[in-house]
Structure formats: structure tokens, C-alpha cells
Scaffold this motif. Structure first.
Motif, PDB file in Angstrom:
ATOM      1  N   CYS A 567       0.847  -1.187   0.000  1.00  0.00           N
ATOM      2  CA  CYS A 567       0.000   0.000   0.000  1.00  0.00           C
ATOM      3  C   CYS A 567       0.887   1.242   0.000  1.00  0.00           C
ATOM      4  CB  CYS A 567      -0.895   0.013   1.239  1.00  0.00           C
ATOM      5  SG  CYS A 567      -1.819  -1.530   1.421  1.00  0.00           S
ATOM      6  N   GLU A 575      -7.552   1.530   4.349  1.00  0.00           N
ATOM      7  CA  GLU A 575      -8.639   1.428   3.367  1.00  0.00           C
ATOM      8  C   GLU A 575      -8.661   0.014   2.758  1.00  0.00           C
ATOM      9  OE1 GLU A 575     -11.871   1.836   1.672  1.00  0.00           O
ATOM     10  OE2 GLU A 575     -11.223   3.358   3.102  1.00  0.00           O
ATOM     11  N   THR A 576      -7.460  -0.505   2.454  1.00  0.00           N
ATOM     12  CA  THR A 576      -7.343  -1.868   1.894  1.00  0.00           C
ATOM     13  C   THR A 576      -7.920  -2.885   2.881  1.00  0.00           C
ATOM     14  OG1 THR A 576      -5.322  -1.178   0.770  1.00  0.00           O
ATOM     15  CG2 THR A 576      -5.686  -3.552   0.957  1.00  0.00           C
ATOM     16  N   ARG A 578     -10.177  -2.350   5.153  1.00  0.00           N
ATOM     17  CA  ARG A 578     -11.653  -2.223   5.174  1.00  0.00           C
ATOM     18  C   ARG A 578     -12.269  -2.998   4.011  1.00  0.00           C
ATOM     19  NH1 ARG A 578     -10.518   3.128   6.434  1.00  0.00           N
ATOM     20  NH2 ARG A 578     -10.807   3.545   8.654  1.00  0.00           N
ATOM     21  N   GLN A 579     -11.657  -2.895   2.832  1.00  0.00           N
ATOM     22  CA  GLN A 579     -12.189  -3.611   1.655  1.00  0.00           C
ATOM     23  C   GLN A 579     -12.126  -5.127   1.884  1.00  0.00           C
ATOM     24  OE1 GLN A 579      -9.770  -2.080  -1.526  1.00  0.00           O
ATOM     25  NE2 GLN A 579     -10.717  -0.057  -1.463  1.00  0.00           N
ATOM     26  N   THR A 582     -14.935  -6.178   4.100  1.00  0.00           N
ATOM     27  CA  THR A 582     -16.208  -6.229   3.366  1.00  0.00           C
ATOM     28  C   THR A 582     -16.294  -7.519   2.560  1.00  0.00           C
ATOM     29  OG1 THR A 582     -16.035  -3.827   3.172  1.00  0.00           O
ATOM     30  CG2 THR A 582     -17.694  -4.904   1.798  1.00  0.00           C
ATOM     31  N   ALA A 583     -15.182  -7.878   1.895  1.00  0.00           N
ATOM     32  CA  ALA A 583     -15.152  -9.114   1.099  1.00  0.00           C
ATOM     33  C   ALA A 583     -15.400 -10.327   1.998  1.00  0.00           C
ATOM     34  CB  ALA A 583     -13.804  -9.244   0.392  1.00  0.00           C
TER      35      ALA A 583
END
Length: 688
Positions: A567, A575-576, A578-579, A582-583
Motif C-alpha cells: 500500500c 482502506e485496503t 476495510r475492503q 467487506t469481502a
């Protein structure tokens, strides 16, 4: 209704229909208990009312009889409630195994095996056998073919014609396996259910046979299980305890077992495994609780967690040297040599004059030696009593209080020190290494000193043992030192099961191997497990690059390659993450571990990422939840997650030997998927 016994429930469809029948019968049984309990409570109320109204006219015998009758009713009511709890548990998962057993006189009939027994009261026949019943032992002891079980009236010989295992969750049959050897491990069961490959079946059967040999070993007084990451050690140890509770149920109950485990969550996590075996709660404590208990809270001390945190946060060469030396076998040998030395040299005996009587030094010395089985500082009172008797016989009269007092004070005064802490400090001077002792009055003990001090106390003053414990289970054995084992060995005279993995140490300066433990327990049976099946082959190979272990044999279980994600900045890294969270929520997996190097890092991450279903696991947490768990590698030991994310895997955070151990532990917690993120420069442990 029920079909003919044999050929019964041959197909998966028939098994599903049979499961529904059993669930109906269980529901009826629960209903019957509810009615009975209602009736009991009505009768109990009436009885109490009757006594209340007629109390004045009742004599003592009437009162006693009434009391007994109330107690009996209450007891029957409690028993009914306990029975109901078992039936409700069975409704969730009525049975997990089946064997079809034929004898010379009877045709093959299915024997369904579950956590508890269930009797069809109308037909007076067992529909489900308790896994601990003699007939169920064949499920564990034999493959297809000739088999037998032992009953009070003798041995029953016969043939096992079929063996099946089921995974029933919330009353639904998820899968069933036809197999020779029963498999009691979730991961292995799923693999078998998915795979029709004979090679896989053979490997799983081999793993299971190895595990059963450990679980069902009744003779070992100390059993040491050294297993690589993901070899199912914990599952084996728990099944072993359940088996021993079954085999020796007349002499040992769950409350007689003690688990020494590194964190409170682990106990909750395994209590979710053990109820599967129908057992009640097993007591557990950490090494620190044990130490605080034995030191009677007289000395404040650093915890193991604080020791590891100190090592992670700054590199202090002298601190590392103290830990390393006090974790060695040589240190324990030196303590034993010192004890011998002070016994021979620190009791400076002189003759003792009491009034006109002279007590020869040789007499006092001889008495001191005669009590060699008594802790040293406890001998003085015994020797003083012998001296009093000697003087009394010499003067032929009772001694005065003053004479008794003179003797009582004179004997201990001949010994150089009276306090264990003073002797512990002196030990380092005797060894010529005073710099290794950092104990000032009123200061906290370093963790490395706690058990050494306890060992001296045990040998010099004696400590109460834990006689009520009949089996000791020690988990994460590599984190304890020879001196800690020497203390455990003297405190717990019972059988022990000790398990761990040398590669998964959180403090490489104080790790013990199976060989080290064997030196403390020369009578131990040592079992080594090399097959790793918790994690996919891709995750295992990835972890091997951090800490190579040539002994690991991974199971051919495949999944995605671990990802190392670069990153641009710390903000982009969050942010990565958080993604990825979610996945995970969309993936259908149950647990995601976000495993940081330190707890401080985990707390910061939790602040940035918190939301519904996100939990922070600290040293104080006592329960294990599913969902997203943010924690440190030290606290994640012994746990496993469907997916693991290791954030901040940069050269800035992972640079020392201890850091490397943490990284290995974090990566090996992942079963199916592993992702690492970093910003800046990647740690050299991964760039190789």
C-alpha cells in the motif's frame, strides 16, 4: 415405521428420513419431561403449602419425613431438567457415528453413537448409544471386519460390516462419510466428505490412527505431544481428556482435571470443543494465576505477556541474557547444586549450652541430616524438638518455657539465611553472576525470576500441593522453562498431558523443546505429529519461508495463494483492510482474524476499523466470538480462523527474532485464506 434392521438406512435419503424420525421421538421425550416437571412443581407447591398450614400439629419425625420428601422431589425435578438439557443437545446433533455389528447369533444391526444415550421407552430399545458405552468402543477401536467389546458378563465377538460418520448441525445432515477409521476432527471430516480420492482416505485414516493411539493411551504417566502448526494437537488433547473421563469415570470427574493454558480465551474456545463430547466445565488457570496463588501475593511480578511485550517494544541485551540463562536447563541444575551446597555448608553447627547441659554439635548436625526429606527451613523446629528431648532426658525434669525458647531460637540462628528471597539473591553471588539478579526490595520481580523463586521456596519451605488435581493438561509447552516444569512436577503428582510446538514460540529466548521437557520428566511418553492439515498447502508453504521446519508434512488441501499487498501509505493500508473486511462479510466464512504484532497495534487498528461484528481480543477477554477479531499474535496462539489478515508487515515492525516468531504464529492461524498488507518497505522475513 422402522424398516427391517439390516439394509436399514442404506442411502443418504433413508438416513435423512431416519434422522427426522429420531428428532420427532426426541421432541416427544422433551415434551414428556416438561409435563413431568410441571406436575412435580405443582406437587411440590402443594406439599410446601400443606406443611406451612399444619406445622403446629407436626412432630419432629413428621417434619423430617416432609423435608426428605421435598428434597426428593426437588432432586427429581433437577434431574429432569438435566435430562432435558441433554435431549435438547441431542436434537441439535443426535449422533455422529454408526457401526453395523453382527455376531454369530444375530444379524448385522446398526448401532448409532452420540454424545448421550437415548432410549425409546415404548419399545425399551436403545436408539442412540452414548459414545462411552462398551458397545460404542468398537467405533474407536476397530476398522471393518472382526471386532469385539467387553461387557460385565464377558466379551462379545463379531464383525463390523459398516462404519459411517455424520455431520449433523442444527438438526440437518450436512454430510456423511463411509470410512474404516472414525475421524473426530472437523477439518479432516470435511476433506473426506468432499474427496472421493483413495489416497486422501488413506492419509486421513493414518492421521486418525496416530491420533487415536495418543487419545486412548491409558498407561503413560506423562504424555508429551509435540505437534507442528495445524496437526490437531489441541483436538487430540481434549479428546484424550474426554476419553480418560470416560474410561476412569468412577474415580475422576471434570472438576478433578486442571488445564494450564496461556490465555482465558483459549479456555472458552476449547469449551466449545469439549461440550461436543458431552462433558461439563473443566477448571483452568494460567501460569501467572498459579504463581500468584503460590507466592500468596507477597511479591508483585511481571507477567509473561508483559515480558514478551517488553521484548517486542525495545531490544535490551542484558534483559535478553537474563531471560535466556534462566530458561536453560543449566540454570535448574545450578539451583539444585546450590541447594546441596547450602545444606552442607550454611548450617554452621556449634555445641549448645542449656543451663548445665551441653548439647554436642555432632548431635544437632546428625538430626538436621536425618530430616533430609523435609524442606530445609522447616527442619529447624524438628531439630529444636529433638534437642529439647535430649536436654530433658539429661536433667530428668520438664523444661521451663525460657529453656524451650532458648533452644527454639538458637537452632535457626546457626543457619546463614532465614528468608527465601535472601537465599535467592545469595544464589547469584555463589554462582559468581550477581548481575543476573535484579531484585531490589519493593520492586516487581521479573517474570524469569518468578518460578525460580517458587522452586527455591518449594525446596526450602515446602508448598501445599494440588492433591485434588488428578490430571494436568499443559498447553503451549514450548513457552514454559525447565524451572517451571520442575515446579509443576513437584506440585502436581498426578498424570499429565503436555502439548505444544517448538516452532510456535512467542519468546525464542525462553522456549522449551520436547527433549528439554523429557529431561524434567524422564518417564514421559513423547509423541511427535508432523502432518499439518489445518491450513491449505499454500499457507503452510508460505509460513515455511518464515520459519523453515523440514519435518512438516502438509496435507494435499489446496486454496488460494497467500497475498502480500503493498500500500502507498498507512491511510491507504487501512482502506485496503476495510475492503478485505467487506469481502469477508460476503464470503460465507465464519471468522476473520486480523492479527497484529502487539496489542497496542491491535488497539489502534480496532479504533480505526470498529463496527458491528468487529471484536477486539485482549488479555482480559474471556470469550471467543465469530466474525472479525482483531488481536495480537501472542493472544491468537492456539486459535484458528477461516481467514487471516496480517497488517503492517513492514520492515519497520518486523525485524527481531521475537518479531519473526510472532509473524509465523500469525500466518499459521489461517485455515483457508491468508493476506498480509504493508506500507513502506516489506519485512525481510517475507522478501527472502
Amino acid at each position: 415405521m422402522f424398516q427391517e434392521p439390516y439394509g436399514m438406512n442404506a442411502t443418504q435419503q433413508e438416513e435423512k428420513e431416519y434422522l427426522e424420525e429420531i428428532k420427532e421421538k426426541l421432541t416427544l421425550a422433551v415434551r414428556r419431561i416438561d409435563d413431568a416437571v410441571k406436575q412435580f412443581s405443582t406437587e411440590l407447591r402443594q406439599k410446601k403449602q400443606y406443611i406451612h398450614e399444619n406445622q403446629s400439629g407436626m412432630d419432629e419425625a413428621d417434619m423430617v419425613a416432609a423435608d426428605q420428601s421435598i428434597n426428593r422431589m426437588a432432586f427429581t425435578g433437577e434431574a429432569a431438567v438435566a435430562r432435558k438439557r441433554k435431549l435438547l443437545k441431542l436434537s441439535q446433533s443426535p449422533y455422529f457415528g454408526r457401526i453395523d455389528f453382527a455376531t454369530a447369533k444375530t444379524a448385522a444391526a446398526p448401532v448409532y453413537i452420540g454424545v448421550h444415550a437415548f432410549l425409546d421407552e415404548t419399545q425399551r430399545k436403545n436408539l442412540i448409544y452414548d459414545w462411552r458405552a462398551p458397545i460404542a468402543s468398537m467405533f474407536y477401536d476397530f476398522e471393518l471386519g472382526e471386532a469385539f467389546y467387553t461387557t460385565p458378563s464377558g466379551r462379545i465377538q463379531g464383525q463390523i460390516e459398516r462404519k459411517r460418520q455424520y455431520k449433523i448441525r442444527d438438526g440437518r445432515l450436512e454430510f456423511m462419510i463411509e470410512n474404516d477409521v472414525n475421524i473426530h476432527d472437523d477439518v479432516l471430516q470435511r476433506e473426506l466428505a468432499k474427496s472421493s480420492d483413495d489416497k486422501m482416505k488413506n492419509i486421513v485414516a493414518t492421521i486418525q490412527r496416530d491420533q487415536n493411539a495418543v487419545i486412548r493411551n491409558e498407561t503413560a504417566s506423562v504424555m508429551v505431544i509435540q505437534g507442528v502448526a495445524g496437526s490437531g494437537k489441541t483436538s487430540i488433547a481434549l479428546h484424550r481428556i474426554a476419553f480418560l473421563l470416560y474410561r476412569f469415570r468412577d474415580t475422576i470427574a471434570a472438576k478433578d482435571i486442571l488445564i494450564i493454558s496461556p490465555n482465558k480465551v483459549f479456555a472458552d474456545y476449547i469449551s466449545n470443543v469439549l461440550p461436543e463430547l458431552g462433558e461439563e466445565h473443566i477448571p483452568e488457570m494460567g501460569m501467572e494465576e498459579l504463581a500468584a496463588d503460590l507466592l500468596e501475593n507477597r511479591y508483585p511480578f511481571q507477567t509473561f505477556f508483559e515480558q514478551v511485550t517488553a521484548l517486542l517494544e525495545h531490544h535490551d541485551a542484558a534483559f535478553i541474557e537474563r531471560i535466556r540463562f534462566k530458561s536453560s536447563f543449566e540454570f535448574l541444575s545450578k539451583l539444585n547444586q546450590y541447594l546441596l551446597y547450602i545444606e552442607n555448608n550454611y548450617f554452621a553447627v556449634t555445641e549448645l549450652r542449656v543451663g548445665r547441659t551441653l548439647v554436642p554439635g555432632a548431635f544437632i548436625q546428625q538430626k538436621f541430616k536425618a530430616y533430609h526429606r523435609v524442606p530445609m527451613l522447616k527442619r529447624f523446629a524438628l531439630v529444636a524438638q529433638d534437642v529439647r528431648n535430649f536436654v530433658r532426658d539429661a536433667v530428668n525434669r520438664k523444661l521451663t518455657g525460657q529453656e524451650k525458647g532458648t533452644i527454639g531460637e538458637a537452632i535457626p540462628r546457626m543457619f546463614k539465611f532465614h528468608n527465601v528471597l535472601d537465599l535467592y539473591r545469595d544464589f547469584y553471588r555463589w554462582m559468581g553472576r550477581p548481575e543476573l539478579c535484579r531484585i531490589d526490595h519493593g520492586q516487581r520481580l521479573e517474570y524469569a525470576d518468578v518460578f525460580a523463586l517458587l522452586y527455591l521456596r518449594l525446596r526450602l519451605e515446602g508448598l501445599p500441593g494440588y492433591d485434588q488435581v488428578k490430571h494436568l493438561l499443559v498447553d503451549e509447552m514450548q513457552d514454559y522453562t525447565p524451572v517451571q516444569y520442575a515446579v509443576l512436577s513437584r506440585l502436581f503428582q498426578c498424570r499429565k498431558t503436555i502439548l505444544g510446538d517448538v516452532s510456535q514460540t512467542v519468546n525464542p529466548y525462553s522456549a522449551s523443546s520436547a527433549e528439554t521437557i523429557e529431561r524434567v520428566f524422564p518417564q514421559a511418553d513423547v509423541v511427535k505429529l508432523f502432518r499439518s492439515y489445518r491450513s491449505t498447502i499454500e499457507i503452510t508453504s508460505f509460513a515455511q519461508r518464515i520459519t523453515p521446519n523440514p519435518d512438516i508434512i502438509p496435507l494435499e488441501r489446496h486454496g488460494p495463494e497467500p497475498a502480500v499487498v503493498r500500500c502507498g501509505s498507512p491511510a491507504e493500508e487501512l482502506e485496503t483492510i476495510r475492503q478485505l473486511m467487506t469481502a469477508f462479510h460476503r464470503s460465507g466464512n465464519h471468522s476473520l482474524g486480523i492479527i497484529c504484532k502487539t496489542l497496542r497495534q491491535a488497539e489502534r487498528a480496532y479504533e480505526a476499523l470498529q463496527g458491528p461484528g468487529v471484536h477486539l481480543l485482549t488479555a482480559e477477554s474471556s470469550s471467543f466470538q465469530e466474525g472479525v477479531i482483531i488481536t495480537s499474535a501472542h493472544l491468537a496462539k492456539g486459535l484458528e480462523f477461516d481467514e487471516v489478515l496480517v497488517p503492517f508487515a513492514s520492515a519497520r515492525f518486523y525485524k527481531t527474532e521475537v518479531d519473526k516468531s510472532m509473524l509465523y504464529v500469525a500466518c499459521t492461524r489461517a485455515m483457508h485464506q491468508l493476506t498480509l498488507t504493508y506500507s513502506g518497505e516489506l519485512t525481510s522475513f517475507l522478501s527472502a
